[in-house]
Design an enzyme around this catalytic site. Structure first.
Site, PDB file in Angstrom:
ATOM      1  CE1 TYR A   1       8.181 -53.395 -74.008  1.00  0.00           C
ATOM      2  CE2 TYR A   1       6.867 -52.288 -72.350  1.00  0.00           C
ATOM      3  CZ  TYR A   1       7.990 -52.972 -72.699  1.00  0.00           C
ATOM      4  OH  TYR A   1       8.944 -53.246 -71.752  1.00  0.00           O
TER       5      TYR A   1
ATOM      6  CE  LYS B   1      19.791 -59.087 -84.303  1.00  0.00           C
ATOM      7  NZ  LYS B   1      21.184 -59.350 -83.894  1.00  0.00           N
TER       8      LYS B   1
ATOM      9  CG  ASP C   1      23.611 -58.329 -81.532  1.00  0.00           C
ATOM     10  OD1 ASP C   1      23.577 -57.198 -82.064  1.00  0.00           O
ATOM     11  OD2 ASP C   1      23.886 -59.364 -82.173  1.00  0.00           O
TER      12      ASP C   1
ATOM     13  CG  ASP D   1      11.867 -52.711 -70.517  1.00  0.00           C
ATOM     14  OD1 ASP D   1      11.868 -52.006 -69.488  1.00  0.00           O
ATOM     15  OD2 ASP D   1      11.591 -53.930 -70.510  1.00  0.00           O
TER      16      ASP D   1
ATOM     17  CG  ASP E   1      16.080 -52.674 -66.137  1.00  0.00           C
ATOM     18  OD1 ASP E   1      15.491 -51.574 -66.155  1.00  0.00           O
ATOM     19  OD2 ASP E   1      15.630 -53.676 -65.547  1.00  0.00           O
TER      20      ASP E   1
END
Ligand code: IPM
Ligand code: MG
Length: 383
Positions: free
Chosen positions: A141, A192, A224, A248, A252
């Site tokens: 970000y 990851k 994942d 982020d 959600d």
């Protein structure tokens, strides 16, 4: 000394939902003599319209001087065509960076009354109570260099940088271990590391920290797989710690497990205990101004504010109980409405929580410090 709260309603449904949360803050002032001063300011598209920028220097300075910030939501189609630097979202990112709010706590708690509102089977989500600790001021970000450049062959190329220094990983790691220590003592670090060097370092630093927290069980998971596990068997998680962008996305996803993204609050904290509190949902421009939005996530954000910035955990609990009470009464905004429950608007939901909160305050039996609130003196006004 009076504590200062800066309210930044923002865009879309932001003003209507923060108005409900402010009603709860007013009750805290009136009935509990909570010594807070409320101020208001602009952020996002509202600030672009009023001040020509998504977050003015003046508003940032007021946020820095406040003990806590309550934010609604930012963004909307009206500002979608602006260049990246001028978009409403920049206001939010600038607040996070300017206040040093590196630790983002995003709980996903399923109220039992809403088990059937989830798109997942009730037995998969019943009892769900997990906490995502998202790093909020670093990673892709904020990483430099970033931009869109034109190559020698004339083709455009977009690029961003995923970067984390050891100290950034360590400080969010500590918040996550401490959080896990106060909860179920299980921490899952999501990365990851099989592809990205940066998150390989993330994993190494988390492993180093684990030595200081022998009472917390640390595990690692690739992002994942974590995305899959969240819908397969979400109750395996207690606390998840992860990078800005993975957090982020996963927050959600976790929100939907609880029936609606309209239910989840969040806290963004810095090293000095200052915090910004906001619902994790967006500005929902499609339903803005129609009295349809769910104000519960914003009201629950006030509870997080009481707990993390105002040192009032018992009052926080009462707000959470009040939310649970209105769900027990069968009141539902459109996003959580199911057969057999009563559809209400934003205002009515806010008023119902205020009424339930006052009832909870008056129930002296479970107020540990009866002198704390003025409920006794008000007993003639409401029955
Ligand atoms: C969130 C939002 C923000 C983010 C946007 C509005 C910049 O999606 O708080 O989750 O990406 O962090
Ligand atoms: Mg998001």
């Amino acid at each position: 000394m009076s504590k200062k709260i800066l309210v930044l309603p923002g865009d879309g449904i932001g003003p209507e939902i923060t108005a409900q949360a402010v009603k709860v803050l007013e009750v805290l002032k009136r009935e509990c003599e909570l010594d807070v001063t409320l101020e208001e300011g602009h952020v996002g598209g509202a600030a672009i319209d009023a001040e020509g920028t998504p977050l003015s220097d003046e508003t940032l300075a007021r946020a820095q001087a406040a003990d806590a910030v309550l934010l609604g939501a930012v963004g909307g189609p009206r500002w979608d065509d602006l260049p990246m630097e001028e978009r409403p979202e920049k206001g939010l990112l600038r607040l996070r960076a300017g206040l040093g709010l590196f630790a983002n706590l995003r709980p996903a708690l399923l109220y039992p009354q809403l088990a059937s509102a989830s798109t997942l089977r009730p037995e998969v989500v019943a009892g769900l109570d997990l906490m995502i600790v998202r790093e909020l001021t670093g990673g892709i970000y904020f990483g430099e260099p970033r931009g869109v450049r034109t190559l020698e062959n004339g083709e455009r190329q977009g690029y961003n940088t995923l970067v984390y220094s050891e100290s950034e990983i360590r400080r969010i790691g500590r918040v996550a271990f401490e959080t896990a220590r106060r909860r179920g003592k299980r921490l899952c670090s999501v990365d990851k590391a099989n592809v990205l060097e940066c998150t390989r370092l993330w994993r190494e630093v988390m492993d180093e920290l684990a030595g200081d927290y022998p009472d917390v069980e640390l595990t690692h998971m690739y992002v994942d797989n974590a995305a899959m596990q969240l819908v397969r068997a979400p109750k395996q998680f207690d606390v998840i710690v992860t990078t800005n962008m993975f957090g982020d996305i996963l927050s959600d996803e976790a929100a939907m497990l609880t029936g609606s993204i309209g239910m989840l609050p969040s806290a963004a904290l810095n090293e000095r205990g200052q915090g910004m509190y906001e619902p994790i949902h967006g500005s929902a421009p499609d339903i803005a101004g129609q009295d349809k939005a769910n104000p519960l996530a914003t009201i629950l954000s006030v509870a997080m504010m009481l707990r993390h910035s105002l040192g009032e955990p018992e009052l926080a609990e009462k707000i959470e109980q009040a939310v649970s009470d209105v769900l027990d009464e069968g009141l539902r905004t459109a996003d959580i409405h199911t057969e057999g429950t009563r559809l209400v608007g934003t205002e009515e939901m806010g008023d119902a929580v205020v009424a339930a909160f006052i009832r909870r305050l008056w129930n002296t039996e479970d107020v540990k410090d009866p002198g704390h609130c003025r409920h006794a003196g008000l007993s003639n006004e409401i029955d």
